[in-house]
Design an enzyme around this catalytic site. Structure first.
Site, PDB file in Angstrom:
ATOM      1  N   SER A 151       0.838  -1.212   0.000  1.00  0.00           N
ATOM      2  CA  SER A 151       0.000   0.000   0.000  1.00  0.00           C
ATOM      3  C   SER A 151       0.870   1.258   0.000  1.00  0.00           C
ATOM      4  CB  SER A 151      -0.928  -0.011   1.209  1.00  0.00           C
ATOM      5  OG  SER A 151      -0.162  -0.072   2.382  1.00  0.00           O
ATOM      6  N   GLY A 208       0.620   5.469  -3.916  1.00  0.00           N
ATOM      7  CA  GLY A 208       0.129   6.652  -4.618  1.00  0.00           C
ATOM      8  C   GLY A 208      -0.913   6.325  -5.673  1.00  0.00           C
ATOM      9  N   LYS A 209      -1.771   5.350  -5.361  1.00  0.00           N
ATOM     10  CA  LYS A 209      -2.871   5.028  -6.288  1.00  0.00           C
ATOM     11  C   LYS A 209      -3.788   6.222  -6.479  1.00  0.00           C
ATOM     12  CE  LYS A 209      -4.790   1.704  -4.419  1.00  0.00           C
ATOM     13  NZ  LYS A 209      -5.087   0.958  -3.417  1.00  0.00           N
ATOM     14  N   ILE A 238      -3.087   9.427  -6.198  1.00  0.00           N
ATOM     15  CA  ILE A 238      -2.461  10.459  -7.034  1.00  0.00           C
ATOM     16  C   ILE A 238      -2.441   9.995  -8.494  1.00  0.00           C
ATOM     17  CG2 ILE A 238      -0.308  11.763  -7.460  1.00  0.00           C
ATOM     18  CD1 ILE A 238      -1.867  12.601  -4.929  1.00  0.00           C
ATOM     19  N   ASP A 278      -5.877  -8.746  -0.816  1.00  0.00           N
ATOM     20  CA  ASP A 278      -6.561  -8.536   0.468  1.00  0.00           C
ATOM     21  C   ASP A 278      -7.908  -9.270   0.446  1.00  0.00           C
ATOM     22  OD1 ASP A 278      -4.566  -6.737   1.029  1.00  0.00           O
ATOM     23  OD2 ASP A 278      -5.806  -4.936   0.771  1.00  0.00           O
ATOM     24  N   GLY A 321      -9.851  20.721  15.230  1.00  0.00           N
ATOM     25  CA  GLY A 321      -9.546  19.548  16.031  1.00  0.00           C
ATOM     26  C   GLY A 321     -10.681  19.202  16.969  1.00  0.00           C
ATOM     27  N   CYS A 353     -12.117  26.564  12.251  1.00  0.00           N
ATOM     28  CA  CYS A 353     -13.040  25.744  13.048  1.00  0.00           C
ATOM     29  C   CYS A 353     -12.695  25.845  14.531  1.00  0.00           C
ATOM     30  CB  CYS A 353     -13.053  24.307  12.525  1.00  0.00           C
ATOM     31  SG  CYS A 353     -14.621  23.509  12.858  1.00  0.00           S
ATOM     32  N   MET A 359     -11.108  28.938  15.262  1.00  0.00           N
ATOM     33  CA  MET A 359     -11.943  30.129  15.431  1.00  0.00           C
ATOM     34  C   MET A 359     -12.604  30.112  16.803  1.00  0.00           C
ATOM     35  SD  MET A 359     -15.564  31.420  13.857  1.00  0.00           S
ATOM     36  CE  MET A 359     -16.697  31.053  15.173  1.00  0.00           C
ATOM     37  N   GLU A 364     -17.369  22.132  25.056  1.00  0.00           N
ATOM     38  CA  GLU A 364     -16.745  20.862  24.659  1.00  0.00           C
ATOM     39  C   GLU A 364     -15.662  20.473  25.678  1.00  0.00           C
ATOM     40  OE1 GLU A 364     -14.876  20.942  20.740  1.00  0.00           O
ATOM     41  OE2 GLU A 364     -14.344  18.812  20.840  1.00  0.00           O
ATOM     42  N   HIS A 367     -14.306  25.242   7.026  1.00  0.00           N
ATOM     43  CA  HIS A 367     -12.976  24.739   6.646  1.00  0.00           C
ATOM     44  C   HIS A 367     -12.649  25.209   5.228  1.00  0.00           C
ATOM     45  CE1 HIS A 367     -12.073  21.840   9.906  1.00  0.00           C
ATOM     46  NE2 HIS A 367     -13.387  21.786  10.028  1.00  0.00           N
ATOM     47  N   GLU A 425     -10.029  25.046   3.600  1.00  0.00           N
ATOM     48  CA  GLU A 425      -9.085  24.170   2.885  1.00  0.00           C
ATOM     49  C   GLU A 425      -9.778  23.150   1.981  1.00  0.00           C
ATOM     50  OE1 GLU A 425      -9.689  24.169   6.133  1.00  0.00           O
ATOM     51  OE2 GLU A 425      -9.447  22.194   7.075  1.00  0.00           O
TER      52      GLU A 425
HETATM   53  N1  GLN Z   1     -14.368  20.299  18.132  1.00  0.00           N
HETATM   54  C1  GLN Z   1     -15.014  21.422  17.533  1.00  0.00           C
HETATM   55  C2  GLN Z   1     -16.480  21.127  17.227  1.00  0.00           C
HETATM   56  O1  GLN Z   1     -16.853  19.977  17.156  1.00  0.00           O
HETATM   57  C3  GLN Z   1     -14.273  21.881  16.294  1.00  0.00           C
HETATM   58  C4  GLN Z   1     -14.291  20.883  15.193  1.00  0.00           C
HETATM   59  C5  GLN Z   1     -13.249  21.154  14.126  1.00  0.00           C
HETATM   60  O2  GLN Z   1     -12.313  21.907  14.339  1.00  0.00           O
HETATM   61  N2  GLN Z   1     -13.380  20.538  12.972  1.00  0.00           N
HETATM   62  O3  GLN Z   1     -17.248  22.012  17.042  1.00  0.00           O
END
Ligand code: GLN
Length: 542
Positions: free
Chosen positions: A13, A16-17, A19, A146, A352, A379, A382, A403, A514, A516
């Site tokens: 594995s 780079g399949k 890509i 596999d 995160g 996210c 922020m 949280e 997000h 990105e």
């Molecule tokens: N943990 C945060 C939430 O659930 C932010 C999630 C994230 O950064 N993707 O709202």
């Protein structure tokens, strides 16, 4: 009717399949063909949504809110196209729908078996993903041999003879090891994996040979003979300076010729000029900027795949190498933000989940805000800007996101238990909600505030669309207090706070979405592009 290109992997594995599939897709896409992409994952999870980023890398989110394998991100970045839920499925999904149908009496009287029922469901899903496209490129996860992969190989084998299929082409990606002591490249592992494919009834028509060094002509000839492909169908895939150079390298080897011949695609000439010039800027840029990337999943950089790529895209458009300085948020907690971020031209706090490293991220935000270093918070990045501002500017010492502290007297970030989801339905979310499928996911509109950095980044557009993946929301109860103290809401979505900026700062933006996920090599995300520009300006002035 749709034609299909299947990409399988042999020997091991991580070759780079993804890509490879994306590169072939990019070339065909730039030839004016309408290309669909599909990734099939043989694991049993219904989707990767509940998998740790350290286990599986980033969870990508599609426009229509599916949590998918990160390869879908590669497809979108290479083909500059938004794919949907149908572009990724797993063994878990296949079995779930077959079992659901069985319970509903859909197969009355029959014994449900892998062949024909599971395989039939797989074929149906592939054809559904292919609908409306000239060609569907299907990447089969895992490695030939596999156990989990068998039903998928059986399904694609059957598709060769399907009346609704206009043509099939099989590409096999394998590793060619170089044995130093013998001074030779070795073809045996590839031969074995091709034999394994043939045992199932699939004869690959092209071999993509991953190798560290260039393969001698005689070796390629031998490989072609032993694997039963034409010589022009042995394509070398050497380690590239950037993944975006792979389509160019394939093009130089004329990869489209055998594909076009077999699938009867006619005249095919991809226009890769713009792509090529961007690749050159990635490989040899004239400017440099260093961004402090604060995160907690640093052992596996794939966890931040889309964000890393987005910085590369922006860099390419600004003729700049974006040097990432990786900063573990837990290290900040022990060593302080100043010592770890001092050499950076800007600070980025990524998204995160969970409390580990949160206090370090808050310190990084304080550092960027107080020292007027350009800041982008995504996210969680922020949400924590609100917590930091509440603690250090508004003086609410125990401010937090619920949280991380359910007892806080100042819940800057909280759980709205009832919200309208993408399909316009009301959805209930509580602390007891199951983890799978209870996030705010996918694309939502965001109204930008006039005169804000956000509006400026998006070239004055009033309503932008970006993707989400989070459970908690900024608490609007504190909006007036924050705004009076200089932190202004500059993005809103149906009353939810989507973006905040600090007024007395050259460039400080937190976004709930997000950015990105929508960045592509040819169309970088505006918020990230603007952030890199601000970082460059800061680097030049300091
Ligand atoms: N943990 C945060 C939430 O659930 C932010 C999630 C994230 O950064 N993707 O709202």
């Amino acid at each position: 009717m749709t034609k299909y290109i299947f990409v399988t992997g042999g020997v091991l594995s991580s070759l780079g399949k993804g890509i490879t599939a994306a590169s072939v897709g990019a070339l065909l896409n730039h030839s004016g063909r309408h290309i669909g992409m599909l990734k099939i994952d043989p694991y049993i999870n219904v989707d990767p949504g509940t998998m740790s980023p350290l286990e599986h890398g980033e969870v990508f989110v599609t426009k229509d809110g599916a949590e998918t394998d990160l390869d879908i991100g590669n497809y979108e970045r290479f083909l500059d196209t938004s794919y949907l839920k149908t572009s990724n499925f797993t063994t878990g999904q296949v079995y779930s729908s077959v079992i659901e149908r069985e319970r509903a009496g859909g197969y009355l009287g029959q014994t449900i078996q892998v062949i024909p029922h599971i395989v039939g469901e797989i074929v149906d899903r592939i054809k559904k993903a292919g609908k409306g496209h000239d060609i569907l490129i299907v990447e089969l996860g895992g490695t030939v041999g596999d156990i989990e992969g068998q039903p998928f190989l059986e399904a694609v084998r059957q598709m060769k003879h399907d009346d609704e299929v206009a043509g099939t082409f099989f590409i096999h990606v394998t590793l060619i090891p170089y044995i130093k002591a013998a001074g030779e490249h070795k073809s045996k592992p590839t031969q074995h994996s091709v034999q394994e494919l043939r045992r199932i009834g699939i004869t690959p028509q092209m071999i993509i040979a991953r190798s560290e060094g260039s393969l001698p002509k005689t070796f390629k000839k031998k490989l072609a003979l032993s694997c039963d492909v034409t010589q022009d169908s042995v394509i070398e895939a050497l380690d590239a300076p950037t993944i975006y150079a792979v389509p160019m390298s394939f093009l130089q080897q004329n990869i489209l010729a055998p594909i076009a011949k077999e699938l009867e695609l006619g005249e095919i000439a991809p226009d890769m000029q713009e792509w090529d010039s961007l690749v050159k800027k990635i490989v040899a840029p004239t400017k440099l900027v260093t961004i402090g990337f604060v995160g907690k999943y640093l052992q596996l950089k794939e966890s931040y795949k889309s964000l890393i790529e987005a910085l590369i895209h922006s860099g390419a458009h600004l003729d700049t190498k974006v040097n990432i300085c990786w900063v573990d948020s837990e290290d900040i907690e022990t060593r302080g933000a100043e010592s770890l971020l001092n050499d950076c031209d800007a600070v980025l706090v990524a998204g995160g989940f969970g409390s580990r490293g949160v206090e370090g991220k808050i310190q990084a935000i304080e550092y960027a805000r107080v020292n007027k270093v350009p800041y982008l918070g995504i996210c969680l990045g922020m949400q924590l800007t609100l917590v930091e501002y509440a603690r250090n500017v508004l003086g609410h010492e125990d401010a937090n996101s619920i949280e991380f502290d359910t007892e806080t007297t100042h819940p800057m970030v909280y759980l709205i238990d009832n919200f309208i989801n993408q399909s316009g339905n009301s959805e209930l979310r509580t602390h007891q909600s199951p983890m799978g499928g209870t996030l705010r996911l996918g694309e939502y509109p965001c109204e930008t505030k006039e005169g804000s950095h956000l509006r400026e980044a998006y070239d004055g557009v009033e309503v932008i669309h970006e993707r989400h993946r989070h459970r908690y929301e900024a608490n609007p109860t504190y909006r007036a207090e924050l705004e009076q103290a200089g932190m202004v809401v500059t993005g809103e979505s149906h009353g939810l706070i989507e973006a905040v900026e600090v007024i007395d700062h050259p460039w400080f933006l937190g976004v709930q979405f997000h950015p990105e996920f929508t960045s592509r090599l040819q169309t970088p995300n505006p918020a990230i592009l603007s952030f890199v520009k601000a970082s460059l300006a800061h680097a030049e002035n300091s």
